[in-house]
Design an enzyme around this catalytic site. Structure first.
Site, PDB file in Angstrom:
ATOM      1  CB  SER A 170      -0.909   0.022   1.238  1.00 25.64           C
ATOM      2  OG  SER A 170      -0.188   0.438   2.383  1.00 25.64           O
ATOM      3  CG  ASP A 171       1.368   5.770  -1.514  1.00 22.04           C
ATOM      4  OD1 ASP A 171       2.336   5.982  -0.759  1.00 22.04           O
ATOM      5  OD2 ASP A 171       1.211   6.378  -2.578  1.00 22.04           O
ATOM      6  CB  ALA A 172       2.689   6.443   3.330  1.00 22.66           C
ATOM      7  CG  ASN A 173      -2.212   6.471   7.320  1.00 20.81           C
ATOM      8  OD1 ASN A 173      -2.149   5.575   8.157  1.00 20.81           O
ATOM      9  ND2 ASN A 173      -3.032   7.497   7.452  1.00 20.81           N
ATOM     10  CB  ALA A 174      -3.076   3.945   0.988  1.00 21.12           C
TER      11      ALA A 174
END
Length: 273
Positions: A170-174
């Site tokens: 995932s992208d950061a905190n997505a």
């Protein structure tokens, strides 16, 4: 570290051989520093210059982004990921991140399937065909469904149609931000939906580490979904040789590698071209 032009600038050289060379250089320096994966290349087609992250890709042309991405994948990964100067490449942001409405980061992407396939998906497909190790789903939604929980995108397109067998991260905190999208009720729902959709690794949100064990024990998440994600991650680690050689560097190697004169010459040539 040796600094080359930003991707938007370097792409203007129109030279895949050069892009591959600079990626090889970056891989050698990063690997000497103990890094195993890079969150690159970014191949988001971006037609609105108001989008700040246009700097990370090759601009508005699908073919150019595809050629740039392929070259970077080859350069980062080399012929064998077990070689000590290679990095696993992770193409991002899948998909359509550069098409956000009004050029506003994290905004929605609302477009026809024809345009999505013709203009935006092709660079990611090219990177998959080049053997990229990992794929990062985008923050945005596509026609109302966030990429992070988009089973059509991550299973039907990426796995079934394109035969990708690497890992997704995932992208950061997505994953947690799917709550803000309004597509799930809470972080627990977000973890369940992201894992089921096909996101193998959770970057920084802790939704997986906090919730997956209880979700599996309760039967809300299938254990086979967890097995699939873990298998994809372990396969990538095995290709990198991390179980045999988890620490592929030392301080002396790092000193010998970073900012070598030939690397600085390559960076200058990249800027000139």
């Amino acid at each position: 570290r040796t600094v080359t032009p930003i991707p938007l600038g370097e792409s203007c050289a129109w030279d895949p051989g050069l892009w591959e060379e600079t990626a090889r250089m970056s891989a050698a320096e990063a690997a000497a520093g103990g890094i195993h994966m890079t969150f690159a290349p970014m191949v988001d087609v971006a037609k609105d210059a108001r989008w700040g992250r246009i700097s990370e890709g090759a601009g508005e042309d699908s073919l150019l982004n595809a050629a740039y991405g392929e070259a970077k994948v080859r350069g980062f990964q080399g012929k064998d990921l077990k070689e000590p100067d290679t990095l696993a490449a992770c193409v991002k942001h899948f998909a359509g991140y550069g098409a956000v409405e009004s050029g506003r980061d994290y905004n929605r992407v609302d477009m026809s399937m024809q345009r999505l396939y013709e203009e935006y998906l092709e660079p990611y497909r090219a990177c998959v065909e080049a053997g990229v190790s990992a794929v990062m789903p985008a923050f945005n939604d596509i026609n109302g469904v966030p990429c992070t929980v988009n089973e059509w995108l991550l299973q039907d397109v990426l796995r079934k149609d394109w035969k990708f067998n690497g890992m997704t991260v995932s992208d950061a905190n997505a994953i947690a931000e799917c709550v803000e999208h309004g597509i799930v009720g809470d972080r627990e729902d977000a973890a369940a939906n992201a894992l089921h959709a096909g996101v193998d690794m959770d970057m920084t949100s802790d939704c997986y580490s906090e919730n997956l064990e209880a979700l599996i024990r309760s039967g809300k998440v299938a254990e086979t979904d967890l097995d699939r994600a873990v298998t994809n991650i372990l396969r990538t680690k095995m290709k990198l040789g991390l179980f045999e050689h988890p620490y592929r560097t030392d301080e002396e190697k790092e000193k010998r590698t970073i900012l070598k004169p030939e690397f600085r010459e390559l960076a200058l040539r990249s800027a000139e071209e």
